[in-house]
Design an enzyme around this catalytic site. Structure first.
Site, short mmCIF file in Angstrom:
data_model
loop_
_atom_site.label_atom_id
_atom_site.label_comp_id
_atom_site.label_asym_id
_atom_site.label_seq_id
_atom_site.Cartn_x
_atom_site.Cartn_y
_atom_site.Cartn_z
N SER A 131 36.35 7.16 57.68
CA SER A 131 36.36 8.40 58.39
C SER A 131 36.18 8.21 59.88
O SER A 131 37.61 8.28 60.37
CB SER A 131 34.33 8.14 57.77
OG SER A 131 33.92 9.74 58.43
N ASP A 170 36.99 15.78 61.61
CA ASP A 170 37.20 14.40 61.92
C ASP A 170 38.57 13.75 61.04
O ASP A 170 39.12 14.18 60.28
CB ASP A 170 35.56 13.33 62.15
CG ASP A 170 35.65 13.30 59.97
OD1 ASP A 170 35.88 14.60 59.61
OD2 ASP A 170 34.86 12.62 60.21
N ASP A 179 38.39 12.32 58.46
CA ASP A 179 38.75 12.30 56.44
C ASP A 179 38.23 13.81 56.06
O ASP A 179 38.37 13.94 55.15
CB ASP A 179 37.70 11.50 55.66
CG ASP A 179 36.79 11.07 55.91
OD1 ASP A 179 36.22 11.42 57.17
OD2 ASP A 179 35.64 11.09 55.38
N ASP A 181 35.28 15.12 56.48
CA ASP A 181 34.10 16.11 55.68
C ASP A 181 32.98 16.76 56.87
O ASP A 181 32.31 16.77 56.61
CB ASP A 181 33.27 14.59 55.19
CG ASP A 181 32.90 13.35 55.61
OD1 ASP A 181 33.59 13.02 57.14
OD2 ASP A 181 32.66 12.38 55.92
#
Lengths: 470, 457
Positions: A106, A254, A256, A258
């Site tokens: 992440s 961010d 990734d 999500d």
């Protein structure tokens, strides 16, 4: 209430994360794959899994090892390659997979990697699921050689883009600046927004796993709030370019994708709580519904908004897994955290940054006013965040002690220990002290009607924590 | 159970995952990448059930060691070495169980010339793996990309190696027994391009090898042999699981032993190049000596197993090499055995000389070769071999004794070879003579010797 995971658990609030070659190694990824395979064989009929990774340099290496474990465990694998977390989780559900695993850390620094586990409805693995999986790490066995499986490659991105277009209606052309954080959001959000007739300028693309996006590694983080976001938060460039291009909004992901943060047309970086409140207002207006799901760490602004619509706000532990479950449990119209994950359950239960970006455009279409004026209409509260270093093994004793310290404070109205400790005061201010699920930090959040009161609360909390950690 | 890779005579082989686990495969990939200075590697595999999981583990290890992976997928074995050498890659890892049972597999490491790496290199890898080497820094971790033309490249190149028009005119009728193996699409493509009619046996790809064992033995080819007779085909071609090796069946339905067809292929090469050196291991028939000397050739005997054969090929700049197992090596193009090259050269020879395979074979001197294996645990092999060498030398003072690989005893009217298998827990006995009865005698003599030495060890 599910019990909290013990401190020695490999799982943080969203999957397993660590430094590559320390916790996250090839052989460890093989074990994770084998354990996930046994988990799926036990819990699902005709198990199959979707696997993909973000833009980190170690993504393909870890993913291949993970797949080796899954195939040895007899689970057919669909491999999406590099894609955003919500894209992979969405495709898994749509294609009838039993689960998805995304190799990502992440917003952690690029030398980290990890695994996020999602159910076919998009929700991350629940605590009991994580426990079961973790126990299998040491015991899972291969299937017999006749049952070893194969992988096939799969392009999840077009499917996700179609789903986003199907679920959004935008009738005017908006001027948008997108900051993709050098991450995988750059593979989806610009394409979708362009198809929604937005005029876009894109920063920090294409994905690059070697660099810290926005030149902001953890050591360079200065503001207190930045600690929450790591390299997700430095939106100076975005802010500047929104102003110079006179854009209506700036949108940032961010690594990734999500998560989503926004910058208004005046170049102000909006607090996560502000965007949360605006989107809650929009969703409760256009879709009805009685509940907004969020966490103990979010501002009371969303409560004001909900009250206006006769709706309620349900709060749970910090972590998208808990919010997803809360959304399900209360049939909430929307779920979100102030750190940027937005869950729109009519599409899926995975926090979806690109979907949130589309929804912001839909919101602007609907509101027909500049974002800055919508922001200014929200009740003013002052929310401050900070964090102090605390090693993982110390977190539990520190939390136990800090509760007794806080108990001695005056004018306390309520103490909530759902996730860390949240103390509310008679003047409607509150303080939340909770250990980070992914990093060696204890986070402090305070909110008050005046900035002085907020600053004092934050200072008091830090002062109280200092000697306890030592 | 080994936890680090250990090489046998033909790469690393074992049951998956008990002996050949993803972790071992990962460590092998890592060690190879480090040893090859993080250069890119081609990665291909056969059609076994364990191939995808092993190739993913190796790919991960290679990337952890800083090598980029060119993933070529499932492909016929000779194409992998062909591609590596001709495309000037730094090396390849090939996952194939070749002819061994379906629940097992193997890993071969090929150098930039497409040849299996030598023993020295293997030992380096073994030592490196034992030392638990550190992966490269996260920033330098390798990437993976897919290449899809490895097999087609081989097909195209094989078809440039013979007089295709001449072969096409002959319109051969060919029985192909593909062992349900990896080779099917590519070998079929080569044979089709040669304007042959294909009558297929075991042509459905299956990792379970339902038709016959993926090994090559004369007695395993009865179905294909019958089909050659029934359909009045010109030739039968049978391959092992990954089609590096080939056996041939003549137009009378006789499946030829590997050293007979190997000798013929050697003869063809000698005729094409007007002489040269032929390498074959110590267990090949004496037939090769008869035919090769007749065609201005020189025979060099090597130890058994691909690395030893390839080492001898390189040392003696050989024109051709073969093994009784059906291996046929054309060193100027491919250091791995190549069933495609063997096929095109054999068909070209038949077309050019307007002859049949049976006619040629009937003209060969006849040798009777018998083989048998006796169970022998791996850990006893060395003791037994040394013991046998000592006793044989003392006992057979009149015969010529060669201890290049096991012990070979050469009599005036035949020979006997006792050697430990490099891949299985057995001791092998080979006996050959022109008279069948003598071959039988020699075999019995050999088996008694192994029995005797085993008991004494």
């Amino acid at each position: 209430m599910p019990s909290k995971s013990p401190p020695q658990s490999l799982f943080g609030s969203s999957g397993i994360r660590g430094r590559v070659h320390e916790l996250i190694t090839g052989p460890f990824a093989i074990r994770v794959g084998l354990a996930a395979a046994q988990f799926l064989r036990k819990n699902t009929k005709n198990p199959a899994i979707m696997v993909g990774h973000d833009h980190r340099t170690t993504g393909p290496m870890i993913t291949s090892a993970l797949m080796s474990g899954l195939l040895q465990g007899g689970i057919p694998v669909r491999m999406t390659g590099m894609a955003p977390t919500p894209t992979i989780a969405y495709a898994a559900g749509k294609e009838g997979m039993s689960a998805s695993i995304i190799v990502t850390a992440s917003h952690n620094p690029p030398e980290y990697n990890g695994f996020k586990f999602h159910n076919p409805d998009g929700a991350g693995f629940s605590i009991p699921q994580q426990h079961e999986l973790e126990q299998l790490l040491d015991t899972a066995e291969a299937v017999s050689w006749e049952e070893f499986t194969e992988s096939s490659s799969y392009d999840a991105i077009p499917l996700h883009i179609d789903a986003l277009l199907d679920n959004c209606e935008v009738n005017t052309s908006h001027q948008v600046v997108i900051d993709a954080a050098l991450g995988v959001g750059g593979l989806v959000t610009p394409q979708v927004l362009q198809q929604l007739n937005a005029v876009t300028k894109i920063l920090n693309t294409p994905p690059n796993g070697k660099n810290y996006a926005r030149n902001c590694g953890p050591s360079k983080i200065q503001s207190a709030a930045a600690a929450e976001w790591q390299h997700f938060v430095r939106l100076d460039d975005l802010s500047k370019i929104v102003q110079t291009t006179k854009a209506e909004v700036g949108l940032a992901h961010d690594g990734d994708a999500d998560r989503l943060l926004a910058v208004d047309n005046k170049g102000r970086v909006l607090a996560g709580d502000t965007l949360l409140a605006l989107m809650a207002d929009f969703y409760l207006s256009v879709r009805g519904g009685k509940v907004i799901a969020t966490t103990v760490s979010s501002s009371s602004v969303v409560d004001h908004v909900a009250k206006k619509h006769g709706a309620t706000v349900e709060r749970t532990q910090v972590g998208d897994v808990f919010v997803s479950n809360l959304v399900k449990e209360h049939n909430a119209v929307m779920g979100a955290e102030p750190s940027g994950p937005f869950i729109f359950p009519e599409v899926h239960l995975c926090p979806d940054g690109p979907l949130a970006a589309c929804k912001v455009l839909e919101f602007l279409d609907w509101a027909k006013r500049p974002l800055s004026s919508l922001v200014d209409d929200l009740p003013a509260t002052h929310l401050l965040r900070a964090s102090v270093k605390c090693s993982d093994d110390k977190k539990r004793p520190v939390m136990n002690t800090i509760v007794t310290v806080l108990d001695t404070w005056t004018d306390i109205e309520d103490v909530n220990r759902l996730d860390g400790v949240r103390v509310s005061f008679a003047d409607s201010s509150w303080v939340l002290i909770r250990p980070s699920g992914t990093e060696p930090l204890i986070r402090i959040t305070v909110e008050a009607l005046s900035v002085q009161r907020a600053k004092k609360l934050l200072k008091d909390a830090k002062t109280a924590l200092g000697p306890v950690i030592k | 159970m080994a936890w680090v890779p250990e090489f046998g005579t033909s790469g690393i082989r074992g049951c998956v995952p008990e002996e050949l686990s993803p972790k071992i495969a990962w460590q092998l990939g890592l060690s190879v990448a480090i040893n090859f200075n993080h250069q890119p590697f081609l990665l291909c595999h056969d059609n076994r059930t364990s191939s995808p999981l092993l190739s993913n583990a190796i790919a991960s290890g290679l990337m952890a060691g800083g090598s980029n992976v060119l993933y070529g997928g499932e492909v016929i074995t000779p194409a992998v070495s062909f591609y590596t050498r001709q495309q000037k890659l730094s090396g390849a890892i090939l996952i194939t169980g070749s002819h061994i049972p379906a629940h097992m597999s193997g890993i071969e490491v090929l150098g930039n010339d497409g040849a299996p790496v030598d023993r020295k290199f293997e030992q380096k890898i073994e030592r490196l793996s034992q030392s638990n080497p550190a992966p490269v820094n996260w920033m330098n971790t390798g990437k993976i990309s897919t290449i899809s033309d490895v097999g087609q490249y081989w097909v195209d190149q094989v078809l440039t190696q013979g007089d295709v028009d001449l072969i096409r005119q002959r319109k051969f009728k060919v029985v192909l027994d593909a062992a349900n193996g990896t080779a099917i699409p590519w070998l079929v493509e080569v044979i089709k391009q040669l304007n042959c009619t294909i009558i297929g046996v075991n042509m459905e790809p299956s990792p379970f090898y339902p038709g016959r064992s993926p090994n090559l033995r004369v007695k395993l080819l009865s179905q294909a042999a019958k089909m050659v007779k029934e359909t009045k085909a010109d030739i039968g071609i049978a391959v092992d699981g990954d089609a590096d090796r080939a056996f041939f069946i003549d137009d009378k339905g006789r499946a030829l032993m590997g050293d007979i067809s190997g000798t013929l292929l050697a003869q063809i090469e000698l005729q094409r190049h007007k002489g040269g050196t032929i390498v074959t291991p110590i267990n090949s028939s004496n037939l090769v000596d008869d035919i090769i000397t007749e065609h201005n050739g020189r025979v060099v005997r090597s130890r058994v197993g691909p690395p030893a054969i390839v080492a001898a090929v390189k040392k003696h700049q050989a024109l051709f090499a073969f093994e009784e197992s059906g291996k046929a090596i054309y060193p100027h193009l491919n250091y791995l055995s190549d069933s495609g090259l063997a096929t095109i050269h054999l068909l070209e020879h038949l077309a050019k000389h307007e002859t049949s395979l049976s006619t040629i074979i009937d003209g060969f001197p006849q040798y009777h070769q018998l083989k048998r294996a006796i169970d022998c645990p791996n850990e006893l092999k060395e003791v037994v071999t040394n013991h046998a060498i000592r006793e044989v030398k003392e006992h057979f003072t009149d015969a010529k004794v060669i201890t290049l690989d096991g012990v070979k005893i050469i009599f005036d009217d035949g020979w006997l070879l006792l050697r430990p298998s490099g891949t299985e827990p057995v001791f092998r006995c080979f006996a050959e003579a022109q008279k069948k009865i003598r071959a039988q005698q020699l075999l019995k003599l050999g088996l008694d010797w192994i029995d005797h030495v085993l008991k004494a060890s």
